[in-house]
Design a protein around this motif. Structure first.
Motif, short mmCIF file in Angstrom:
data_model
loop_
_atom_site.label_atom_id
_atom_site.label_comp_id
_atom_site.label_asym_id
_atom_site.label_seq_id
_atom_site.Cartn_x
_atom_site.Cartn_y
_atom_site.Cartn_z
N SER A 126 0.84 -1.20 0.00
CA SER A 126 0.00 0.00 0.00
C SER A 126 0.87 1.25 0.00
CB SER A 126 -0.91 0.01 1.23
OG SER A 126 -1.67 1.20 1.29
N VAL A 127 0.40 2.28 -0.69
CA VAL A 127 1.02 3.61 -0.65
C VAL A 127 -0.04 4.58 -0.13
CG1 VAL A 127 2.11 5.46 -1.97
CG2 VAL A 127 2.52 3.07 -2.60
N ILE A 128 0.34 5.36 0.86
CA ILE A 128 -0.58 6.33 1.45
C ILE A 128 -0.04 7.74 1.18
CG2 ILE A 128 -1.65 7.14 3.58
CD1 ILE A 128 -1.48 4.32 4.64
N TRP A 129 -0.82 8.53 0.47
CA TRP A 129 -0.40 9.89 0.15
C TRP A 129 -0.41 10.75 1.42
CZ3 TRP A 129 -1.81 6.78 -3.69
CH2 TRP A 129 -1.42 7.04 -5.00
N VAL A 130 0.68 11.47 1.65
CA VAL A 130 0.80 12.32 2.84
C VAL A 130 1.38 13.68 2.46
CG1 VAL A 130 1.08 10.37 4.43
CG2 VAL A 130 3.11 11.43 3.41
N GLN A 131 1.20 14.65 3.38
CA GLN A 131 1.73 15.99 3.21
C GLN A 131 2.13 16.53 4.57
OE1 GLN A 131 2.37 18.17 0.80
NE2 GLN A 131 2.62 20.01 2.04
N PHE A 160 3.03 15.70 19.74
CA PHE A 160 3.67 15.53 18.44
C PHE A 160 4.26 14.13 18.29
CE2 PHE A 160 7.15 15.53 15.44
CZ PHE A 160 6.61 16.21 14.36
N VAL A 161 3.85 13.45 17.22
CA VAL A 161 4.45 12.17 16.86
C VAL A 161 4.92 12.18 15.40
CG1 VAL A 161 3.13 10.82 18.54
CG2 VAL A 161 2.18 11.19 16.26
N SER A 162 4.31 13.03 14.59
CA SER A 162 4.65 13.14 13.17
C SER A 162 3.92 14.34 12.59
CB SER A 162 4.23 11.87 12.42
OG SER A 162 4.32 12.05 11.03
N ASP A 163 4.48 14.92 11.53
CA ASP A 163 3.79 16.01 10.83
C ASP A 163 3.38 15.59 9.42
OD1 ASP A 163 6.24 15.93 9.60
OD2 ASP A 163 6.75 18.03 9.94
N LEU A 164 3.36 14.28 9.16
CA LEU A 164 2.95 13.77 7.85
C LEU A 164 1.47 13.39 7.90
CD1 LEU A 164 6.02 11.52 6.95
CD2 LEU A 164 5.43 13.76 6.00
#
Length: 336
Positions: A126-131, A160-164
Motif C-alpha cells: 500500500s502507498v498512502i499519500w501524505v503531506q 507531536f508524533v509526526s507532521d505527515l
C-alpha cells in the motif's frame, strides 16, 4: 488499475453551493474537483485506468451519474456508480463498491486536490499519500522508520508524533485483500464513534506484515468550505498558468475589458467595461459588466453587474448586482 471515489457526502460546509450540486462536481479552474482528482492520480500512477467507481447517494440524481460516467470515459475508463445510503464511516463507504475491489486499486476521497512528482512504488502492499502540515493535531498522521516505511497510524495526536498528514488517497496492490479486511470490520461490528473506519483495516493489514510506504505530495489543496475552495481555485490557476496551459476560451467577448492572468474564462463569456483577475474562474456563458473581479470562482450562466468582488463564490445561473465583496451565492440566487 481501478480508482474508487467515495463521495456520498453532500458537503454541508460548502452550502449553499452544494444544495444543488454535489461538492465533487464544483468546478476548480473550469473542471469539476473529482475530474481534476482522477486526472492527477492517473498521471502519478502512470498506468492505464480500467475503471473508476464513484460512490454516491441515491438522491444525487441521474444527471450527476451521467456526468461522472463521462468523466471516467474521458480517461478511457469504465465508469461505475455505487450507492451509500447511510454515513457509516470510511470503511463502510469503500465497501459500497466491493464488486470493483479487484486487482490494484486507488481509493481517493473527492474533496481534495494535490500536486505531486513521485513514482508510485507498486512493490509495496500500500502507498498512502501524505503531506507535511504545521498542525498535525487536526489530522490523521503516519510515522516512518529508517526504511521510509509506515510503522504507525495516529489519529489527531495531542502530542507531536509526526507532521505527515494523511490526505485521503491510498494505493493498494490487492483490492481483494483490502476488501477482506474491511469486510472483517463490518462482519464483527468493529466501530469507532459509531462508524467503520478505514484506519482500523489498515492497522490489521500492517500487523499481518504488509508493507506501507508514503507517497509525499508537493501541494495539498482542500475544498471543504467556501474560503478554502476559492483559495484552491486560485492556487490551481497559478499551477496551470505556470504549466503553460491556455485557460481563456477563444469564444470570449471583450468590450473595453481586461483579463489579468491567471484566469480561467469559459466558452461564450462576455465581459463589458470590466477587469477580471488575477485568480478568477468564470464558467461558460457568464456575463460580466461594469465590474472588477479578483480571487473568485464564478460558475456557469451567471450575470454580474456593478460588482467589486474579491474572495467570492457565485453559483450557476445566479444574478448579482451590487456593491458587496466577499459573497457566497448559490445556484439560481438573485441579489440586485
Amino acid at each position: 488499475m481501478k480508482i474508487i471515489v467515495p463521495m456520498a457526502g453532500r458537503g454541508s460546509r460548502l452550502r449553499p453551493h452544494t444544495l444543488t450540486v454535489p461538492k465533487p462536481l464544483i468546478p476548480i479552474a473550469g473542471k469539476p474537483i473529482v475530474h481534476r482528482l482522477v486526472e492527477d492520480i492517473a498521471s502519478v500512477i502512470n498506468r492505464d485506468i480500467e475503471e473508476i467507481a464513484f460512490i454516491i447517494h441515491k438522491d444525487f440524481g441521474t444527471q450527476v451519474e451521467k456526468d461522472l460516467i463521462a468523466i471516467a470515459e474521458k480517461l478511457g475508463a469504465k465508469g461505475s456508480i455505487y450507492y451509500q445510503e447511510k454515513p457509516l464511516g470510511t470503511a463502510h463507504a469503500i465497501m459500497s463498491a466491493k464488486e470493483s475491489m479487484t486487482g490494484p486499486v486507488v481509493v481517493a476521497y473527492a474533496d481534495t486536490l494535490f500536486r505531486a512528482d513521485f513514482t508510485l512504488d507498486t512493490t509495496a502492499d500500500s502507498v498512502i499519500w501524505v503531506q507535511r502540515v504545521d498542525d498535525p493535531s487536526a489530522f490523521g498522521v503516519v510515522q516512518l522508520n529508517d526504511k521510509n516505511e509506515i510503522t504507525d497510524f495516529v489519529e489527531k495526536p495531542k502530542e507531536f508524533v509526526s507532521d505527515l498528514a494523511i490526505i485521503g488517497i491510498y494505493y493498494f496492490k490487492s483490492g481483494e485483500t483490502l476488501r477482506a479486511e474491511l469486510q472483517y470490520l463490518l462482519d464483527n461490528d468493529i466501530m469507532k464513534g459509531g462508524e467503520y473506519q478505514l484506519t482500523d483495516g489498515l492497522e490489521n493489514m500492517k500487523l499481518k506484515g504488509m508493507k506501507f510506504v508514503p507517497g509525499k505530495v508537493d501541494h495539498w489543496m482542500d475544498c471543504g468550505n467556501k474560503d478554502v475552495t476559492v483559495e484552491t481555485n486560485s492556487r490551481m490557476l497559478n499551477f496551470l498558468h505556470n504549466d503553460g496551459k491556455n485557460l481563456v476560451s477563444d469564444t470570449v467577448t471583450l468590450e473595453n475589458s481586461t483579463i489579468i492572468p491567471p484566469c480561467y474564462i469559459g466558452e461564450g463569456v462576455v465581459l463589458k467595461n470590466s477587469t477580471v483577475g488575477p485568480n478568477v474562474s468564470l464558467g461558460d456563458n457568464t456575463k460580466v459588466a461594469d465590474s472588477t473581479i479578483k480571487n473568485s470562482l464564478v460558475q456557469t450562466n451567471a450575470v454580474i453587474t456593478n460588482a467589486q468582488l474579491d474572495n467570492a463564490m457565485i453559483g450557476n445561473h445566479a444574478v448579482f448586482n451590487g456593491k458587496f465583496t466577499a459573497v457566497s451565492i448559490g445556484d439560481y440566487s438573485v441579489l440586485e
